[in-house]
Structure formats: C-alpha cells, structure tokens
Write an enzyme that holds these catalytic residues in place. Structure first.
Site, PDB file in Angstrom:
ATOM      1  N   ASP A 152       0.766  -0.971   0.094  1.00 23.97           N
ATOM      2  CA  ASP A 152       0.163  -0.113   0.110  1.00 23.97           C
ATOM      3  C   ASP A 152       0.986   1.203   0.180  1.00 23.97           C
ATOM      4  O   ASP A 152       1.673   1.322   0.721  1.00 23.97           O
ATOM      5  CB  ASP A 152      -0.984  -0.006   1.260  1.00 23.97           C
ATOM      6  CG  ASP A 152      -2.294  -0.460   1.099  1.00 23.97           C
ATOM      7  OD1 ASP A 152      -2.858  -0.650   0.112  1.00 23.97           O
ATOM      8  OD2 ASP A 152      -2.760  -0.811   1.990  1.00 23.97           O
ATOM      9  N   GLU A 205     -13.898  -2.221  -1.513  1.00 25.66           N
ATOM     10  CA  GLU A 205     -14.107  -2.276  -0.192  1.00 25.66           C
ATOM     11  C   GLU A 205     -15.624  -1.842   0.345  1.00 25.66           C
ATOM     12  O   GLU A 205     -15.951  -0.863   0.170  1.00 25.66           O
ATOM     13  CB  GLU A 205     -13.320  -1.723   0.883  1.00 25.66           C
ATOM     14  CG  GLU A 205     -13.300  -1.782   2.277  1.00 25.66           C
ATOM     15  CD  GLU A 205     -12.007  -1.442   2.853  1.00 25.66           C
ATOM     16  OE1 GLU A 205     -10.820  -1.231   2.358  1.00 25.66           O
ATOM     17  OE2 GLU A 205     -11.883  -1.511   4.073  1.00 25.66           O
TER      18      GLU A 205
END
Ligand code: KIV
Length: 272
Positions: free
Chosen positions: A91, A190
């Site tokens: 990330d 998500e």
C-alpha cells in the site's frame, strides 16, 4: 483441490488476468512481517498485501492515516523477505499519492526499490488518476482501491458501507473505468453493496478483489489478524474467522507464566 497457480513459480499480474478469465477466484491476505508472510505464502496464497492496516493491527492506531512511507517500506521489505510464490503488493500510505504526479512517482519508485514488492495499491479514483497514470507509465503495476477508502475516513465520518446511493455508485463505476484506462491491473472494492461489486467486476478487465463486497468479485482479501481471530472486539458482518488465535495465544502465554512461576520451566532436558 488443485489450483491454477499451484505450479507457478512466482505469481504475476499476467496470472491474475488469466485467473479472472478462467473464473478461478484470487486469494489475497495481508501480512506485515517475515514470519507471518512465510506461513501465508507456504500455505498457497495467490497475493500477499502489505496493507497500511499495519497502522491499526501492528501499531495500535485508530486509523491508517499516521502510517509513513518509511514505516511501510520497513513492513514491505520484511514481507518480501518471507514470500517466494505469491505476488506481493504494498500500500502507498496516506499523503504519498495526492495529486502531484511527479511527487507520487518519486514515492512509488522508492517504495518498489526499497521493498522489492511486485506492485503497489493506491486508494482513490478520478482525483489521482494522473498520478496513477504516471506510476504505471514508469513500469510499476498498480492496483486501485475504491468504495470504502480508509485513508478518507475523516471525510466520510466513519467506516460505514459506501456507494449505497446512485450518485456514489455511478462515480465508483466511472472510477473503475478510469483506473482500467490508466493501466491498473486490479482494484480492491471495499464495503460496497454486492450487486454493485458484481456490476463493476463484469464491466472491467481488471481483477476485482472484494472485502465486504459479496461473492461476485474476482477474488477476496482479509486482514490476517482479523481472519485468525486475534482481535476479539472486531467482528464486522463481512468477516469470517477461521481460527481463535486470541484464545490459543492467551492459553499458551498463561501456560508459560504458570510453568516459570512453578519452576517447572526450564527442566533438565531444556537446560545445558
Ligand atoms: O490496508 C489494508 O489492509 C487493505 C485491505 C483491507 C484491502 O487495504
């Protein structure tokens, strides 16, 4: 069960694209350290993600916002050292990709050089699309992240499900298209309605990886501490717990305390 990737030496973006085409689900789990990453890799995971959720589960912060590039590089390098087979994605933390393509590219190059990871994951769509294009054009594979983007928690005012209304759902579908056009190989979706995730998956050639997005994405991701049942208090609807490591660890630690106090450990065989 035999899987598409079991005989592949090292999984790459090409394999994820093939898995999408074949309809074989892609498995992804987070890791933040060498030991956990080695176990996950040897168990046969397709993708290991060094999530900035390290901020929550490793550092005990309430959000992912405090995570720095240096801290992500430390976790990234540790995981890469433990993984031989899985693809490794790391990330980009909050603030490193935020509308200045040259600065973003510099941070992305540092991340890849210093971790040895195979690809980056970046939260956001249209607002940072030029940054993503610049990074992809430099030869760095990028996975997007849409829907609930934890780095924007203060903008939302919490971690509730996203894109329930038409305007936000339409923007998400547009962002999926933009990420694909910018050259992303995948996207995490998500905490969005399952029907929307299904639609996004059908409209894109990118591999979609869901968390709290239903069963129709091309793959699934969970935070490893959550699925191992290490955080007793964390039990969102989308989470399935595959173990109760909190209890296993507590009992092991209590056993050790008891044995040391009773002068039962170490015994003769455990001494030099
Ligand atoms: O940071 C993270 O762990 C993530 C996954 C939950 C997708 O972004």
């Amino acid at each position: 069960m035999s899987t598409y990737t079991e005989n592949i030496r090292k999984i790459t973006v090409r394999h994820l694209a093939e898995m999408k085409q074949l309809g074989e689900k892609i498995t992804m789990l987070t890791a933040y350290d060498y030991t956990m990453a080695s176990i996950i890799d040897q168990a046969g995971m397709d993708v290991v993600l060094i999530g900035d959720s390290a901020s929550n589960v490793m550092a005990g912060n309430l959000t992912t916002l405090p995570m720095t590039l240096d801290q992500m590089i430390y976790h990234g390098r540790s995981v890469v050292n433990g993984v031989k087979h899985a693809m490794v994605i790391v990330d980009m933390p909050f603030g490193t990709v935020s509308g200045n393509p040259m600065k973003s590219l510099e941070a992305a190059i540092r991340m890849i050089k210093e971790t040895g990871a195979d690809a980056l994951k970046i939260e956001g769509g249209e607002e940072i699309i030029e940054d993503i294009r610049k990074i992809v054009n430099a030869g760095i594979p990028v996975m997007g992240h849409l829907g609930l983007m934890p780095q924007s928690v203060n903008k939302y005012g919490g971690y509730a499900i996203r894109a329930k209304d038409t305007a936000e759902a339409d923007k998400l579908l547009r962002d999926v298209q933009l990420l694909q056009e910018a050259g992303c190989f995948g996207v995490v979706l998500e905490k969005i309605p399952a029907e929307l995730a299904k639609k996004a998956t059908a409209q894109t050639t990118m591999a979609t990886i869901g968390i709290g997005a239903g069963a129709d994405t091309d793959g699934q991701v969970l935070v490893v501490q959550d699925m191992l049942g290490m955080n007793k208090g964390f039990a969102p609807k989308f989470l399935r717990k595959y173990a109760d490591i909190h209890t296993v660890m507590t009992e092991a630690v209590q056993g050790y305390i008891k044995d040391v106090k009773a002068v039962d450990f170490p015994n003769k065989e455990e001494s030099y």
